[in-house]
Design a protein around this motif. Structure first.
Motif, PDB file in Angstrom:
ATOM      1  N   ILE A  31       0.857  -1.370  -0.172  1.00 40.91           N
ATOM      2  CA  ILE A  31       0.171  -0.054   0.026  1.00 40.91           C
ATOM      3  C   ILE A  31       0.924   1.277   0.157  1.00 40.91           C
ATOM      4  O   ILE A  31       0.307   2.322  -0.076  1.00 40.91           O
ATOM      5  CB  ILE A  31      -0.811  -0.082   1.150  1.00 40.91           C
ATOM      6  CG1 ILE A  31      -0.054   0.239   2.495  1.00 40.91           C
ATOM      7  CG2 ILE A  31      -1.831  -1.318   1.136  1.00 40.91           C
ATOM      8  CD1 ILE A  31      -1.155   0.110   3.728  1.00 40.91           C
ATOM      9  N   ARG A  32       2.040   1.222  -0.237  1.00 35.99           N
ATOM     10  CA  ARG A  32       3.140   2.265  -0.266  1.00 35.99           C
ATOM     11  C   ARG A  32       2.746   3.353  -0.965  1.00 35.99           C
ATOM     12  O   ARG A  32       2.764   4.631  -0.770  1.00 35.99           O
ATOM     13  CB  ARG A  32       4.412   1.951  -0.162  1.00 35.99           C
ATOM     14  CG  ARG A  32       5.491   2.852   0.048  1.00 35.99           C
ATOM     15  CD  ARG A  32       6.950   2.176  -0.133  1.00 35.99           C
ATOM     16  NE  ARG A  32       7.002   1.338  -1.155  1.00 35.99           N
ATOM     17  CZ  ARG A  32       7.580   1.478  -2.257  1.00 35.99           C
ATOM     18  NH1 ARG A  32       7.798   2.950  -2.763  1.00 35.99           N
ATOM     19  NH2 ARG A  32       7.795   0.676  -3.345  1.00 35.99           N
ATOM     20  N   THR A  33       2.343   3.214  -2.356  1.00 35.86           N
ATOM     21  CA  THR A  33       1.908   4.264  -3.246  1.00 35.86           C
ATOM     22  C   THR A  33       0.240   4.011  -3.659  1.00 35.86           C
ATOM     23  O   THR A  33      -0.031   4.718  -4.406  1.00 35.86           O
ATOM     24  CB  THR A  33       2.700   3.842  -4.563  1.00 35.86           C
ATOM     25  OG1 THR A  33       2.324   2.482  -4.899  1.00 35.86           O
ATOM     26  CG2 THR A  33       4.290   3.831  -4.290  1.00 35.86           C
ATOM     27  N   ALA A  34      -0.285   3.408  -2.714  1.00 32.19           N
ATOM     28  CA  ALA A  34      -1.678   3.375  -2.917  1.00 32.19           C
ATOM     29  C   ALA A  34      -2.557   4.656  -2.297  1.00 32.19           C
ATOM     30  O   ALA A  34      -2.200   5.409  -1.423  1.00 32.19           O
ATOM     31  CB  ALA A  34      -2.246   2.110  -2.112  1.00 32.19           C
ATOM     32  N   LEU A  55      -6.505  -3.023  -7.365  1.00 30.26           N
ATOM     33  CA  LEU A  55      -6.548  -4.054  -6.336  1.00 30.26           C
ATOM     34  C   LEU A  55      -6.958  -3.380  -5.250  1.00 30.26           C
ATOM     35  O   LEU A  55      -6.583  -2.293  -5.072  1.00 30.26           O
ATOM     36  CB  LEU A  55      -5.044  -4.989  -6.257  1.00 30.26           C
ATOM     37  CG  LEU A  55      -4.754  -5.612  -5.089  1.00 30.26           C
ATOM     38  CD1 LEU A  55      -5.542  -7.161  -5.393  1.00 30.26           C
ATOM     39  CD2 LEU A  55      -3.471  -5.397  -4.518  1.00 30.26           C
ATOM     40  N   TYR A  56      -7.797  -4.025  -4.242  1.00 32.66           N
ATOM     41  CA  TYR A  56      -8.006  -3.506  -2.930  1.00 32.66           C
ATOM     42  C   TYR A  56      -7.712  -4.177  -1.845  1.00 32.66           C
ATOM     43  O   TYR A  56      -7.852  -5.459  -1.768  1.00 32.66           O
ATOM     44  CB  TYR A  56      -9.795  -3.230  -2.792  1.00 32.66           C
ATOM     45  CG  TYR A  56     -10.350  -2.504  -3.960  1.00 32.66           C
ATOM     46  CD1 TYR A  56     -10.646  -1.153  -3.750  1.00 32.66           C
ATOM     47  CD2 TYR A  56     -10.731  -2.886  -5.364  1.00 32.66           C
ATOM     48  CE1 TYR A  56     -11.197  -0.247  -4.607  1.00 32.66           C
ATOM     49  CE2 TYR A  56     -11.084  -2.173  -6.192  1.00 32.66           C
ATOM     50  CZ  TYR A  56     -11.617  -0.766  -5.686  1.00 32.66           C
ATOM     51  OH  TYR A  56     -11.979   0.013  -6.816  1.00 32.66           O
ATOM     52  N   VAL A  57      -6.940  -3.467  -0.935  1.00 38.55           N
ATOM     53  CA  VAL A  57      -6.596  -4.129   0.337  1.00 38.55           C
ATOM     54  C   VAL A  57      -7.164  -3.500   1.295  1.00 38.55           C
ATOM     55  O   VAL A  57      -7.515  -2.219   1.512  1.00 38.55           O
ATOM     56  CB  VAL A  57      -5.044  -3.876   0.721  1.00 38.55           C
ATOM     57  CG1 VAL A  57      -4.589  -4.312   1.917  1.00 38.55           C
ATOM     58  CG2 VAL A  57      -4.081  -4.036  -0.633  1.00 38.55           C
ATOM     59  N   ILE A  58      -7.794  -4.411   2.268  1.00 36.91           N
ATOM     60  CA  ILE A  58      -8.596  -4.037   3.191  1.00 36.91           C
ATOM     61  C   ILE A  58      -7.932  -3.626   4.397  1.00 36.91           C
ATOM     62  O   ILE A  58      -7.310  -4.372   5.000  1.00 36.91           O
ATOM     63  CB  ILE A  58      -9.561  -4.970   3.811  1.00 36.91           C
ATOM     64  CG1 ILE A  58     -10.463  -5.721   2.548  1.00 36.91           C
ATOM     65  CG2 ILE A  58     -10.609  -4.798   4.753  1.00 36.91           C
ATOM     66  CD1 ILE A  58     -11.179  -7.195   2.836  1.00 36.91           C
ATOM     67  N   LEU A  59      -8.157  -2.446   5.087  1.00 37.84           N
ATOM     68  CA  LEU A  59      -7.406  -1.820   6.193  1.00 37.84           C
ATOM     69  C   LEU A  59      -8.460  -2.073   7.340  1.00 37.84           C
ATOM     70  O   LEU A  59      -7.898  -2.408   8.494  1.00 37.84           O
ATOM     71  CB  LEU A  59      -7.012  -0.415   5.958  1.00 37.84           C
ATOM     72  CG  LEU A  59      -5.950  -0.142   4.903  1.00 37.84           C
ATOM     73  CD1 LEU A  59      -5.540   1.210   4.991  1.00 37.84           C
ATOM     74  CD2 LEU A  59      -4.776  -0.883   5.159  1.00 37.84           C
ATOM     75  N   GLU A  60      -9.668  -1.600   7.314  1.00 36.01           N
ATOM     76  CA  GLU A  60     -10.455  -1.805   8.296  1.00 36.01           C
ATOM     77  C   GLU A  60     -11.843  -2.149   7.827  1.00 36.01           C
ATOM     78  O   GLU A  60     -12.214  -2.016   6.583  1.00 36.01           O
ATOM     79  CB  GLU A  60     -10.759  -0.506   8.903  1.00 36.01           C
ATOM     80  CG  GLU A  60      -9.433   0.088   9.641  1.00 36.01           C
ATOM     81  CD  GLU A  60      -9.740   1.535  10.325  1.00 36.01           C
ATOM     82  OE1 GLU A  60     -10.818   2.131  10.193  1.00 36.01           O
ATOM     83  OE2 GLU A  60      -8.726   2.218  10.937  1.00 36.01           O
ATOM     84  N   GLY A  61     -12.627  -2.790   8.706  1.00 28.78           N
ATOM     85  CA  GLY A  61     -13.990  -3.346   8.026  1.00 28.78           C
ATOM     86  C   GLY A  61     -14.102  -4.719   7.183  1.00 28.78           C
ATOM     87  O   GLY A  61     -13.031  -5.150   7.298  1.00 28.78           O
ATOM     88  N   LEU A 108     -10.122   1.104   2.666  1.00 25.49           N
ATOM     89  CA  LEU A 108      -9.529   0.008   1.691  1.00 25.49           C
ATOM     90  C   LEU A 108      -8.398   1.269   1.211  1.00 25.49           C
ATOM     91  O   LEU A 108      -8.591   2.298   0.880  1.00 25.49           O
ATOM     92  CB  LEU A 108     -10.496  -0.060   0.596  1.00 25.49           C
ATOM     93  CG  LEU A 108     -11.845  -0.808   1.158  1.00 25.49           C
ATOM     94  CD1 LEU A 108     -12.505  -1.065  -0.202  1.00 25.49           C
ATOM     95  CD2 LEU A 108     -11.717  -1.925   2.112  1.00 25.49           C
ATOM     96  N   CYS A 109      -7.053   0.125   0.541  1.00 27.58           N
ATOM     97  CA  CYS A 109      -6.388   1.021   0.011  1.00 27.58           C
ATOM     98  C   CYS A 109      -6.529   0.529  -1.716  1.00 27.58           C
ATOM     99  O   CYS A 109      -6.731  -0.622  -1.856  1.00 27.58           O
ATOM    100  CB  CYS A 109      -4.857   0.657   0.237  1.00 27.58           C
ATOM    101  SG  CYS A 109      -4.371   1.767   1.808  1.00 27.58           S
ATOM    102  N   VAL A 110      -6.309   1.375  -2.453  1.00 28.37           N
ATOM    103  CA  VAL A 110      -6.652   1.147  -3.904  1.00 28.37           C
ATOM    104  C   VAL A 110      -5.308   1.114  -4.546  1.00 28.37           C
ATOM    105  O   VAL A 110      -4.581   2.233  -4.793  1.00 28.37           O
ATOM    106  CB  VAL A 110      -7.766   2.127  -4.609  1.00 28.37           C
ATOM    107  CG1 VAL A 110      -8.001   1.874  -5.985  1.00 28.37           C
ATOM    108  CG2 VAL A 110      -9.047   2.305  -3.710  1.00 28.37           C
TER     109      VAL A 110
END
Length: 223
Positions: A31-34, A55-61, A108-110
């Motif tokens: 997620i460094r550049t997300a 791509l989506y990374v779930i951070l919360e929820g 989310l991180c995109v």
């Protein structure tokens, strides 16, 4: 309802229930550049058939992954939470193969496709994690398809309760689910689920509460 107390047949559960989750190091790198985005509850994040570019990374929820037919009938494929990701199939497909909706408010991180491909090239450990995750999801999907083909609706309901329950005070406790949610998870109609739950409750096998389903005794082998 058959009173045979033998547990229903289930597939081996070894690591099928343990979805691979990114370590903090890998999560940070991915997620460094997300771009971070917040989504309200019940928001469709991606829609089946849409162009796949992120791509989506779930951070919360938490989010729900599902497919739907033209009539609006849905089949749930997965529920995902923090540390998990979805959308990686964009590497092999130009279109989304499933829809994803938030179950709770989610952060989310995109990650754009070019950035994702660059990270995979620079970090083989992340590429390995993605491969491991894909293998896991194929195994889960294969198990689900097998159950749909070889197990009746009651057997799938019993397996769902067994897989989602935990031991507490000598009993198994499963999280509360609406009849429609159970129907979506096992590929059945809500009316059929209603009948099964009524019979299990009347027979003293389960107690359905607002926040949990208590398995009072071993579920019968057949319904």
């Amino acid at each position: 309802m058959n009173d045979d107390p033998s547990p229903p047949r289930t597939a081996p559960q070894d690591d099928l229930a343990r979805t691979p989750v990114l370590s903090q190091e890998l999560l940070t790198e991915l997620i460094r550049t997300a771009q971070r985005k917040t989504f309200p509850r019940n928001t469709i994040v991606v829609l089946e058939g849409d162009i796949a570019e992120t791509l989506y990374v779930i951070l919360e929820g938490s989010v729900r992954v599902y497919v739907a037919d033209d009539g609006g009938k849905e089949a749930e494929l997965n529920v995902m939470g923090p540390g998990e990701y979805f959308g990686e199939l964009m590497l092999g497909s130009q279109r989304r193969t499933a829809s994803v909706k938030t179950l709770t408010p989610a952060r989310l991180c995109v990650v754009q496709r070019p950035d994702f491909e660059r990270v995979l090239a620079d970090r083989p450990d992340i590429a390995f994690h993605v491969i491991h995750t894909l293998i896991h999801r194929i195994r889960v999907l294969t198990n689900s398809v097998s159950n749909l083909a070889l197990m009746d609706v009651y057997g799938r309901v019993a397996q769902l309760f067994t897989e989602t329950s935990r031991e507490q005070d000598g009993r198994r406790i499963a999280p509360a689910m609406s009849q429609q949610k159970i129907a979506d998870r096992v590929g059945a109609s809500r009316s059929m689920i209603n009948r099964i739950l009524k019979d299990l409750t009347t027979g003293g096998y389960i107690r359905v509460g607002k926040t949990e389903i208590v398995l009072l005794k071993a579920l019968p082998k057949r319904w």
